[in-house]
Write a protein that holds these residues in place. Structure first.
Motif, PDB file in Angstrom:
ATOM      1  N   ARG A 227       0.842  -1.199   0.000  1.00 29.30           N
ATOM      2  CA  ARG A 227       0.000   0.000   0.000  1.00 29.30           C
ATOM      3  C   ARG A 227       0.881   1.255   0.000  1.00 29.30           C
ATOM      4  NH1 ARG A 227      -3.618  -1.790   3.228  1.00 29.30           N
ATOM      5  NH2 ARG A 227      -2.570  -1.274   5.163  1.00 29.30           N
ATOM      6  N   PHE A 228       1.974   1.219   0.749  1.00 31.51           N
ATOM      7  CA  PHE A 228       2.895   2.348   0.812  1.00 31.51           C
ATOM      8  C   PHE A 228       3.536   2.598  -0.559  1.00 31.51           C
ATOM      9  CE2 PHE A 228       7.077   4.265   1.627  1.00 31.51           C
ATOM     10  CZ  PHE A 228       6.711   5.352   2.399  1.00 31.51           C
ATOM     11  N   VAL A 229       3.950   1.532  -1.219  1.00 33.24           N
ATOM     12  CA  VAL A 229       4.582   1.654  -2.532  1.00 33.24           C
ATOM     13  C   VAL A 229       3.603   2.235  -3.550  1.00 33.24           C
ATOM     14  CG1 VAL A 229       5.526   0.307  -4.465  1.00 33.24           C
ATOM     15  CG2 VAL A 229       6.284  -0.156  -2.134  1.00 33.24           C
ATOM     16  N   LYS A 230       2.335   1.868  -3.455  1.00 31.56           N
ATOM     17  CA  LYS A 230       1.332   2.300  -4.432  1.00 31.56           C
ATOM     18  C   LYS A 230       0.711   3.670  -4.129  1.00 31.56           C
ATOM     19  CE  LYS A 230       0.096  -2.428  -5.616  1.00 31.56           C
ATOM     20  NZ  LYS A 230      -0.916  -3.471  -5.557  1.00 31.56           N
ATOM     21  N   MET A 231       1.059   4.279  -2.999  1.00 30.38           N
ATOM     22  CA  MET A 231       0.467   5.574  -2.640  1.00 30.38           C
ATOM     23  C   MET A 231       0.826   6.640  -3.667  1.00 30.38           C
ATOM     24  SD  MET A 231       0.722   6.293   1.468  1.00 30.38           S
ATOM     25  CE  MET A 231       2.450   6.598   1.405  1.00 30.38           C
ATOM     26  N   GLY A 232      -0.157   7.460  -3.984  1.00 29.70           N
ATOM     27  CA  GLY A 232       0.064   8.594  -4.872  1.00 29.70           C
ATOM     28  C   GLY A 232       0.388   9.836  -4.064  1.00 29.70           C
ATOM     29  N   MET A 233       0.516  10.948  -4.742  1.00 27.62           N
ATOM     30  CA  MET A 233       0.892  12.204  -4.090  1.00 27.62           C
ATOM     31  C   MET A 233      -0.142  12.644  -3.054  1.00 27.62           C
ATOM     32  SD  MET A 233       3.024  14.590  -3.584  1.00 27.62           S
ATOM     33  CE  MET A 233       4.191  14.918  -4.880  1.00 27.62           C
ATOM     34  N   LYS A 234      -1.426  12.573  -3.412  1.00 30.31           N
ATOM     35  CA  LYS A 234      -2.472  13.048  -2.494  1.00 30.31           C
ATOM     36  C   LYS A 234      -2.459  12.250  -1.192  1.00 30.31           C
ATOM     37  CE  LYS A 234      -7.397  13.846  -2.047  1.00 30.31           C
ATOM     38  NZ  LYS A 234      -8.718  13.678  -2.606  1.00 30.31           N
ATOM     39  N   GLU A 235      -2.461  10.928  -1.299  1.00 31.16           N
ATOM     40  CA  GLU A 235      -2.465  10.098  -0.094  1.00 31.16           C
ATOM     41  C   GLU A 235      -1.169  10.268   0.690  1.00 31.16           C
ATOM     42  OE1 GLU A 235      -3.088   5.483   1.399  1.00 31.16           O
ATOM     43  OE2 GLU A 235      -3.095   5.902  -0.744  1.00 31.16           O
ATOM     44  N   SER A 236      -0.047  10.397   0.000  1.00 34.71           N
ATOM     45  CA  SER A 236       1.241  10.585   0.674  1.00 34.71           C
ATOM     46  C   SER A 236       1.248  11.878   1.475  1.00 34.71           C
ATOM     47  CB  SER A 236       2.387  10.604  -0.342  1.00 34.71           C
ATOM     48  OG  SER A 236       2.500   9.375  -0.997  1.00 34.71           O
ATOM     49  N   LEU A 237       0.732  12.951   0.877  1.00 35.64           N
ATOM     50  CA  LEU A 237       0.677  14.233   1.579  1.00 35.64           C
ATOM     51  C   LEU A 237      -0.269  14.173   2.780  1.00 35.64           C
ATOM     52  CD1 LEU A 237       0.738  16.733  -1.423  1.00 35.64           C
ATOM     53  CD2 LEU A 237       2.526  16.404   0.314  1.00 35.64           C
ATOM     54  N   GLU A 238      -1.407  13.489   2.619  1.00 37.77           N
ATOM     55  CA  GLU A 238      -2.350  13.351   3.739  1.00 37.77           C
ATOM     56  C   GLU A 238      -1.694  12.583   4.888  1.00 37.77           C
ATOM     57  OE1 GLU A 238      -5.729  11.429   1.961  1.00 37.77           O
ATOM     58  OE2 GLU A 238      -6.499  13.303   1.100  1.00 37.77           O
ATOM     59  N   ARG A 239      -1.020  11.491   4.559  1.00 38.34           N
ATOM     60  CA  ARG A 239      -0.369  10.698   5.598  1.00 38.34           C
ATOM     61  C   ARG A 239       0.783  11.455   6.231  1.00 38.34           C
ATOM     62  NH1 ARG A 239       0.261   4.482   4.127  1.00 38.34           N
ATOM     63  NH2 ARG A 239       1.194   4.573   6.190  1.00 38.34           N
ATOM     64  N   LEU A 240       1.502  12.245   5.443  1.00 35.31           N
ATOM     65  CA  LEU A 240       2.586  13.064   5.992  1.00 35.31           C
ATOM     66  C   LEU A 240       2.025  14.084   6.978  1.00 35.31           C
ATOM     67  CD1 LEU A 240       5.531  13.962   6.139  1.00 35.31           C
ATOM     68  CD2 LEU A 240       5.118  15.382   4.115  1.00 35.31           C
ATOM     69  N   GLU A 241       0.915  14.719   6.608  1.00 29.22           N
ATOM     70  CA  GLU A 241       0.298  15.701   7.506  1.00 29.22           C
ATOM     71  C   GLU A 241      -0.144  15.039   8.816  1.00 29.22           C
ATOM     72  OE1 GLU A 241      -3.572  18.678   7.644  1.00 29.22           O
ATOM     73  OE2 GLU A 241      -2.802  18.042   5.696  1.00 29.22           O
ATOM     74  N   GLN A 242      -0.779  13.882   8.718  1.00 26.16           N
ATOM     75  CA  GLN A 242      -1.189  13.160   9.931  1.00 26.16           C
ATOM     76  C   GLN A 242       0.024  12.774  10.760  1.00 26.16           C
ATOM     77  OE1 GLN A 242      -3.347   9.867   8.271  1.00 26.16           O
ATOM     78  NE2 GLN A 242      -5.287  10.966   8.189  1.00 26.16           N
ATOM     79  N   SER A 243       1.060  12.299  10.101  1.00 27.84           N
ATOM     80  CA  SER A 243       2.273  11.889  10.792  1.00 27.84           C
ATOM     81  C   SER A 243       2.922  13.075  11.503  1.00 27.84           C
ATOM     82  CB  SER A 243       3.255  11.261   9.801  1.00 27.84           C
ATOM     83  OG  SER A 243       4.423  10.840  10.448  1.00 27.84           O
ATOM     84  N   GLN A 244       2.906  14.237  10.876  1.00 29.78           N
ATOM     85  CA  GLN A 244       3.487  15.420  11.495  1.00 29.78           C
ATOM     86  C   GLN A 244       2.687  15.870  12.716  1.00 29.78           C
ATOM     87  OE1 GLN A 244       3.685  17.861   7.939  1.00 29.78           O
ATOM     88  NE2 GLN A 244       5.870  17.430   7.684  1.00 29.78           N
ATOM     89  N   LYS A 245       1.366  15.702  12.675  1.00 29.03           N
ATOM     90  CA  LYS A 245       0.543  16.024  13.843  1.00 29.03           C
ATOM     91  C   LYS A 245       0.873  15.094  15.004  1.00 29.03           C
ATOM     92  CE  LYS A 245      -3.404  17.936  11.327  1.00 29.03           C
ATOM     93  NZ  LYS A 245      -4.794  17.720  10.901  1.00 29.03           N
ATOM     94  N   VAL A 246       0.994  13.806  14.698  1.00 26.20           N
ATOM     95  CA  VAL A 246       1.357  12.831  15.731  1.00 26.20           C
ATOM     96  C   VAL A 246       2.753  13.135  16.259  1.00 26.20           C
ATOM     97  CG1 VAL A 246       1.864  10.391  16.151  1.00 26.20           C
ATOM     98  CG2 VAL A 246      -0.177  11.034  14.862  1.00 26.20           C
ATOM     99  N   ALA A 247       3.674  13.472  15.345  1.00 28.15           N
ATOM    100  CA  ALA A 247       5.046  13.788  15.734  1.00 28.15           C
ATOM    101  C   ALA A 247       5.073  14.992  16.666  1.00 28.15           C
ATOM    102  CB  ALA A 247       5.899  14.052  14.499  1.00 28.15           C
ATOM    103  N   SER A 248       4.217  15.965  16.411  1.00 25.43           N
ATOM    104  CA  SER A 248       4.146  17.146  17.264  1.00 25.43           C
ATOM    105  C   SER A 248       3.708  16.773  18.681  1.00 25.43           C
ATOM    106  CB  SER A 248       3.181  18.157  16.660  1.00 25.43           C
ATOM    107  OG  SER A 248       2.986  19.248  17.516  1.00 25.43           O
ATOM    108  N   THR A 249       2.716  15.923  18.783  1.00 20.95           N
ATOM    109  CA  THR A 249       2.236  15.464  20.089  1.00 20.95           C
ATOM    110  C   THR A 249       3.324  14.683  20.820  1.00 20.95           C
ATOM    111  OG1 THR A 249      -0.009  15.335  19.237  1.00 20.95           O
ATOM    112  CG2 THR A 249       0.450  14.102  21.254  1.00 20.95           C
ATOM    113  N   ILE A 250       4.010  13.811  20.103  1.00 18.43           N
ATOM    114  CA  ILE A 250       5.087  13.023  20.701  1.00 18.43           C
ATOM    115  C   ILE A 250       6.217  13.945  21.141  1.00 18.43           C
ATOM    116  CG2 ILE A 250       6.915  11.337  20.174  1.00 18.43           C
ATOM    117  CD1 ILE A 250       4.797   9.852  18.482  1.00 18.43           C
ATOM    118  N   ASP A 251       6.532  14.949  20.328  1.00 13.18           N
ATOM    119  CA  ASP A 251       7.600  15.880  20.672  1.00 13.18           C
ATOM    120  C   ASP A 251       7.260  16.640  21.955  1.00 13.18           C
ATOM    121  OD1 ASP A 251      10.170  17.122  19.986  1.00 13.18           O
ATOM    122  OD2 ASP A 251       8.966  18.945  19.735  1.00 13.18           O
ATOM    123  N   LYS A 252       6.003  17.016  22.114  1.00 14.36           N
ATOM    124  CA  LYS A 252       5.603  17.715  23.343  1.00 14.36           C
ATOM    125  C   LYS A 252       5.788  16.814  24.555  1.00 14.36           C
ATOM    126  CE  LYS A 252       2.367  20.804  21.077  1.00 14.36           C
ATOM    127  NZ  LYS A 252       0.972  21.092  20.758  1.00 14.36           N
TER     128      LYS A 252
END
Length: 183
Positions: free
Chosen positions: A45-70
């Motif tokens: 699924r990761f290999v087949k992800m397109g730009m839109k899904e990749s950007l959405e997952r990156l945004e979600q990951s960055q939100k989680v990363a922010s919480t973890i960083d806090k």
């Protein structure tokens, strides 16, 4: 008397009121097989992800990363305050427990810089741009796993230091915000 408890995902552990007797090897093998299959599906699924899904997952990951960083920053500020207390009282803090191995991942890959962002994206192919976003995603997730593991082990050590201070009747410093307690 052994009671067999059958539930979805049950590994076939027979339990008594006193002890566990063992695992059903067949069920464990089935669970491992399912987990390997799920991992392979995730990879595909990761290999087949397109730009839109990749950007959405990156945004979600960055939100989680922010919480973890806090959480990471709070534990580090708490550790700093506790160590200051031990130093001011001239006592030795308890040693941290043996550290578990740190999660590894793509965090060693070169980070994406501002220079490779906007200007270079016009010259990149669509696939290269998607690959760059996926690299950012992998780096964000790897760094978050590392910080989360560090925060967890630091919290355990901090709790041990709090217990040692309380045992000696010393007031435990409170960390209300990591912004005010970090130098």
């Amino acid at each position: 008397m052994a009671q067999q408890k059958e539930e979805p995902g049950d590994l076939g552990v027979e339990t008594t009121t006193r002890e566990r007797t063992g695992f059903d090897k067949q069920k464990v093998a089935e669970v491992i097989k399912r987990m390997k299959s799920m991992a392979k599906d995730d990879e595909n699924r990761f290999v087949k992800m397109g730009m839109k899904e990749s950007l959405e997952r990156l945004e979600q990951s960055q939100k989680v990363a922010s919480t973890i960083d806090k959480a990471y920053q709070v534990e580090m500020a708490r550790k700093k305050a506790l160590l200051r207390c031990f130093i001011s009282e001239n006592i030795q803090p308890p040693a941290p427990e043996a550290a578990e191995p740190m999660p590894t991942g793509s965090a060693t890959a070169p980070a994406v810089t501002a220079e490779t962002g906007v200007g270079a994206s016009q010259e990149m192919s669509d696939q290269e741009a998607v690959d760059l976003v996926k690299l950012q995603l992998a780096n964000t997730q790897a760094e978050s796993r590392r910080k989360l593991a560090t925060a967890k082990t630091t919290r355990v050590h901090n709790d041990a230091m709090v217990a040692a201070l309380e045992e000696k009747g010393i007031a435990v410093p409170e960390v209300t915000s990591y912004f005010t307690d970090i130098d």
